[in-house]
Design a protein around this motif. Structure first.
Motif, PDB file in Angstrom:
ATOM      1  N   PHE A 154       0.858  -1.184   0.000  1.00 20.05           N
ATOM      2  CA  PHE A 154       0.000   0.000   0.000  1.00 20.05           C
ATOM      3  C   PHE A 154       0.893   1.232   0.000  1.00 20.05           C
ATOM      4  O   PHE A 154       1.724   1.407   0.891  1.00 20.05           O
ATOM      5  N   GLY A 322      -7.482  -5.325   0.930  1.00 20.82           N
ATOM      6  CA  GLY A 322      -7.191  -5.798   2.283  1.00 20.82           C
ATOM      7  C   GLY A 322      -8.074  -6.958   2.708  1.00 20.82           C
ATOM      8  O   GLY A 322      -7.642  -7.822   3.483  1.00 20.82           O
ATOM      9  N   GLN A 328      -0.491  -6.743   4.532  1.00 16.48           N
ATOM     10  CA  GLN A 328      -0.112  -5.634   3.679  1.00 16.48           C
ATOM     11  C   GLN A 328       1.219  -5.061   4.131  1.00 16.48           C
ATOM     12  O   GLN A 328       1.572  -5.156   5.302  1.00 16.48           O
ATOM     13  N   SER A 349       2.117  -2.451   8.921  1.00 16.31           N
ATOM     14  CA  SER A 349       2.350  -3.582   8.016  1.00 16.31           C
ATOM     15  C   SER A 349       2.156  -4.902   8.745  1.00 16.31           C
ATOM     16  O   SER A 349       2.346  -4.995   9.961  1.00 16.31           O
TER      17      SER A 349
END
Length: 464
Positions: A154, A322, A328, A349
């Protein structure tokens, strides 16, 4: 690609953006491949998006520019779009439709596969258990990528997500086993496309890379095809040829915007932020084409990269991504503003499969404990930093000051890395220990006492 059928239809009712509406058809199915002939002799290609009685809506891969209704003939192949598959893709650079962009001949293969892929029975899936090492310390130690996983990056506009994607694609390995990378770039500027080609030239020359590059001025439909081609090639390399394959796809936001544009051209009712209501299932049809299949060699690991408009993680593309993926990697504007690369935010993360692929026999026995302790220490450091903003640094205890120092050491000694530095996992873990040992033992309760003692006094000297 599939060849045309014998019947050509000339009843073109409408040309609308990238779409051709053909009337008077029969026996045509959804997702069928079509060949479009023009009076000039030019041939274009398309896919059937919708069939309603004798009407077929075809999306043209090369767009409809320069076409007119009276001089257009459409032939349907009777099957979905298929491409040749095999090792001939390795070392090649192609555009978003799979046509050569490196001056070489068309890619040939001994077999053909549908670009839509084939669903895998969940019962036949093997759980991911082995790591893919990227050479990026922050990823390998804190958000370990596991073979068969789907782990997105992201990012936001202005952050070096493309540099990180290229670095991972150039450096990734899986312990000496047969490995390949398939890189799909979507909506890239010509400067970015050149950067990708230069950064991956060495891996491409070694014939363990396949490169698909769709630029921003290419037809929008091509952007929808690019990741499907990449995944089709990856599935063959993995499940037929026995390689472990990493598929890097950037930028999925550009892909989603192309999907929105085609949806608007079709006149579909928009959903949130004008994206089509099927955005979730469409993204899932890409992300879920990863994993390991019982009884077959190889694996497909997917690393999608997406930019969050205005840094909004609740935007439909990161939000739905997500839900589908297993964690992520989040890039931080604050860290990047401080001059740190890669600007990974360790507290935002997460790799949900990390514990399946780390530890003794996979990475290093102390890896899970070190990663957990480092995250916990950084979380405490962030709390202390917020407290210092309220009451001032001079009011903090020595332990709190130690946590502030740890955050600085983390960025300088552990996180910071050159864009071409391939950092071994052993070195990355040793750097993590260096950072942790700036704290007293009382603050490192997640580390086993014997492990902590061995690193605090590596030569066996007595504690002071």
């Amino acid at each position: 690609m599939s060849g045309p059928a014998d019947i050509e239809y000339t009843g073109v009712r409408e040309l609308r953006g990238p779409l051709v509406v053909v009337e008077g058809v029969s026996g045509v199915g959804w997702d069928e491949f079509a060949t479009i002939g023009l009076d000039s002799g030019e041939r274009r290609h398309g896919l059937v998006l919708e069939v309603d009685r004798d009407l077929a809506v075809v999306q043209v891969l090369e767009d409809t520019a320069g076409m007119d209704r009276s001089g257009t003939r459409v032939a349907f192949s009777g099957s979905p779009l298929r491409i040749p598959v095999g090792p001939g893709w390795l070392g090649r650079v192609c555009d978003g439709r799979g046509e050569p962009a490196d001056g070489g001949p068309p890619v040939l293969g001994g077999a053909f596969a549908a670009v839509g892929g084939a669903p895998v029975n969940p019962v036949h899936r093997e759980p991911p258990t082995e790591p893919v090492l990227t050479g990026v310390g922050a990823v390998d130690v804190l958000t370990t990528l596991v073979r068969g996983q789907k782990l997105p990056v992201f990012s936001a506009a202005g952050l070096p997500h493309l540099e990180l994607a290229v670095q991972i694609a150039a450096q990734a390995t899986c312990g000496g086993e047969p490995f390949a990378v398939v890189f799909a770039g979507m909506g890239l500027t010509h400067a970015d496309a050149a950067f990708v080609r230069d950064g991956l030239a060495e891996r491409s020359a070694a014939r363990d890379l396949v490169l698909f590059l769709n630029t921003a001025d290419d037809p929008v439909i091509e952007r929808l095809l690019t990741p499907r081609l990449a995944l089709t090639v990856a599935e063959d390399l993995a499940f037929t040829r026995g390689r472990h394959v990493l598929v890097v796809m950037t930028d999925m936001t550009a892909y989603s915007e192309a999907l929105r544009e085609v949806s608007a051209a079709r006149g579909e009712i928009p959903a949130r932020r004008a994206y089509p209501g099927y955005l979730y299932s469409d993204l899932a049809s890409l992300y879920e084409r990863c994993g390991r299949i019982r009884g077959r060699p190889g694996s497909v690991t997917v690393l999608p990269v997406l930019t969050m408009p205005a840094g909004d993680i609740t935007h439909p593309v990161p939000d739905l991504t997500g839900y589908i993926t297993e964690g992520q990697i989040v890039l931080s504007a604050e860290a990047y503003g401080a001059g740190t690369y890669p600007p990974v935010d360790p507290l935002a993360s997460l790799s949900r499969l990390m514990r399946k692929g780390t530890g003794a026999g996979r990475t290093r026995a102390d890896h899970p404990a070190v990663a957990a302790q480092l995250i916990a220490a950084l979380a405490r450091s962030r709390q202390v930093r917020e407290l210092a903003d309220l009451i001032g640094r001079q009011a903090l205890s020595p332990t709190d000051l130690g946590h502030l120092d740890l955050e600085d050491a983390f960025r300088a000694r552990f996180l910071a890395q050159d864009t071409r530095e391939n950092r071994p996992l052993e070195e990355a873990l040793d750097r993590a220990w260096e950072v942790l040992l700036t704290l007293p033992d009382s603050q490192l309760g997640m580390l086993p006492a014997d492990l902590l003692a061995a690193h605090r006094h590596p030569r066996g000297e007595a504690p002071p």
